[in-house]
Design an enzyme around this catalytic site. Structure first.
Site, PDB file in Angstrom:
ATOM      1  N   ASP A  52       0.852  -1.200   0.000  1.00 39.90           N
ATOM      2  CA  ASP A  52       0.000   0.000   0.000  1.00 39.90           C
ATOM      3  C   ASP A  52       0.884   1.246   0.000  1.00 39.90           C
ATOM      4  OD1 ASP A  52      -2.831   1.190   0.561  1.00 39.90           O
ATOM      5  OD2 ASP A  52      -1.511   2.195   1.982  1.00 39.90           O
ATOM      6  N   TYR A  57       3.281   9.634  -0.574  1.00 40.03           N
ATOM      7  CA  TYR A  57       4.423   9.037   0.121  1.00 40.03           C
ATOM      8  C   TYR A  57       5.735   9.226  -0.658  1.00 40.03           C
ATOM      9  CZ  TYR A  57       0.622   6.429   2.497  1.00 40.03           C
ATOM     10  OH  TYR A  57      -0.530   6.067   3.158  1.00 40.03           O
TER      11      TYR A  57
END
Ligand SMILES: NC(=O)c1ccc[n+]([C@@H]2O[C@H](COP(=O)([O-])OP(=O)(O)OC[C@H]3O[C@@H](n4cnc5c(N)ncnc54)[C@H](OP(=O)(O)O)[C@@H]3O)[C@@H](O)[C@H]2O)c1
Length: 283
Positions: A52, A57
């Site tokens: 994930d 990110y």
């Protein structure tokens, strides 16, 4: 409910889809690139097949590198990412999604699951991102599409513009102290798969007495109890760790079962919205 036959290879069906999602995922939030590659490779060796990540990110290329270096057939992996903000229109937003797909799986690749990261941007932002995700799905760049941090009102609102409904998953903060029962019940009713982020409560409850007692009783670590709790609730936990031994132990949660009493004790820890580390959804 007891689920003794669970294994690291267990999957759930996704709504309106021929594809399935592994019931355990590996989160890579806050991993800088080199750490991200090595942690994903360690996770693959420990048996995880579901990663994930998110545009936010900033480590999609590292996940892509780990996929490539692992030499695991792409069809055996399940890769998920998320989009936080739309571009100026559907086309620009679609291009942002396509860029993620290329980072993760190359020019002709695909992503298994793409989510809208947050409901916070307003209705027009949610609509643009969903229509761009539908286009990516139609074009085969993304297999299934879903949402994160969505309350009931946000999922209901989608009925006004979505061709694909329900969203395949809703990824929300979930652990014994924040059980979000209303949105969880709504997702179950509508066959939306529930993903649990912060399943380890960022290790902040490791000294909780109920948890420690249960860990001792089952000869497991507190974090193994928390992951097993998610699995038995029917949630898809996404634990995150950069420590090799913990990556492995967080996936070693299948040789035992939490009984009805144990599940009841953990259920009783719920503190509603006050138990959230970051955010409970707005229904
Ligand atoms: N959709 C969203 O808005 C959203 C928001 C937050 C998170 N997420 C997703 O959920 C994933 C998990 O969230 P998270 O990483 O913030 O929280 P988490 O998994 O609850 O906790 C991770 C923290 O716990 C520590 N830890 C892991 N295993 C441990 C163990 N066995 N014993 C002791 N400590 C342990 C890790 O440290 P070490 O690395 O040192 O082991 C890390 O600091 C993220 O990676 C991301 O994919 C999504």
């Amino acid at each position: 409910m007891a689920t003794p036959k669970l294994s690291v290879a267990s999957t759930f069906p996704l709504p309106n889809s021929p594809h399935r999602i592994p019931r355990l995922g590996f989160g890579v939030y806050q991993y800088p690139p080199p750490t991200c590659v090595s942690s994903c490779l360690k996770a693959f060796r420990a048996g995880y097949r579901h990663i994930d990540t998110a545009q936010y990110y900033a480590n999609e290329p590292s996940v892509g590198r780990a996929i490539h270096e692992s030499r695991i057939p792409r069809s055996e992996l399940f890769i998920a990412s998320k989009i936080l903000y739309p571009g100026k229109d559907i086309e620009a937003t679609y291009n942002m999604i396509k860029e993620s797909v290329v980072k993760l799986d190359g020019e002709s690749g695909y992503v298994d699951l793409f989510l809208i990261h947050s409901a916070n941007g307003g209705k027009e932002s949610r609509r643009l991102m969903w229509l761009a995700l539908e286009k990516a799905r139609e074009e085969g760049r993304v297999r299934d599409i879903g949402v994160s941090n969505y309350g009931i009102k946000h999922i209901e609102e989608m009925k006004g513009y979505a061709s694909v409904w329900p969203p395949a998953v809703n990824q929300i903060e979930l652990h014994p102290w924040c059980q979000q029962r209303e949105i969880v019940a709504y997702c179950i009713q509508n066959s939306i798969v529930i993903e649990a982020y912060y399943p380890l409560v960022r290790n902040q409850k490791a000294h909780d007495k109920t948890l420690l007692g249960m860990a001792e009783k089952h000869r497991k670590t507190p974090n193994q109890i928390l992951i097993r709790y998610c699995l038995q609730k029917g949630w898809v936990p996404l634990p995150n760790s950069d420590t090799p031994a913990r990556i492995a132990s967080n996936a070693d949660v299948y040789g035992f079962d939490l009984g009805v009493d144990d599940m009841g004790k953990l259920d009783a820890l719920d503190r509603g919205r006050a138990g959230a580390l970051v955010q409970a959804v707005h229904n």
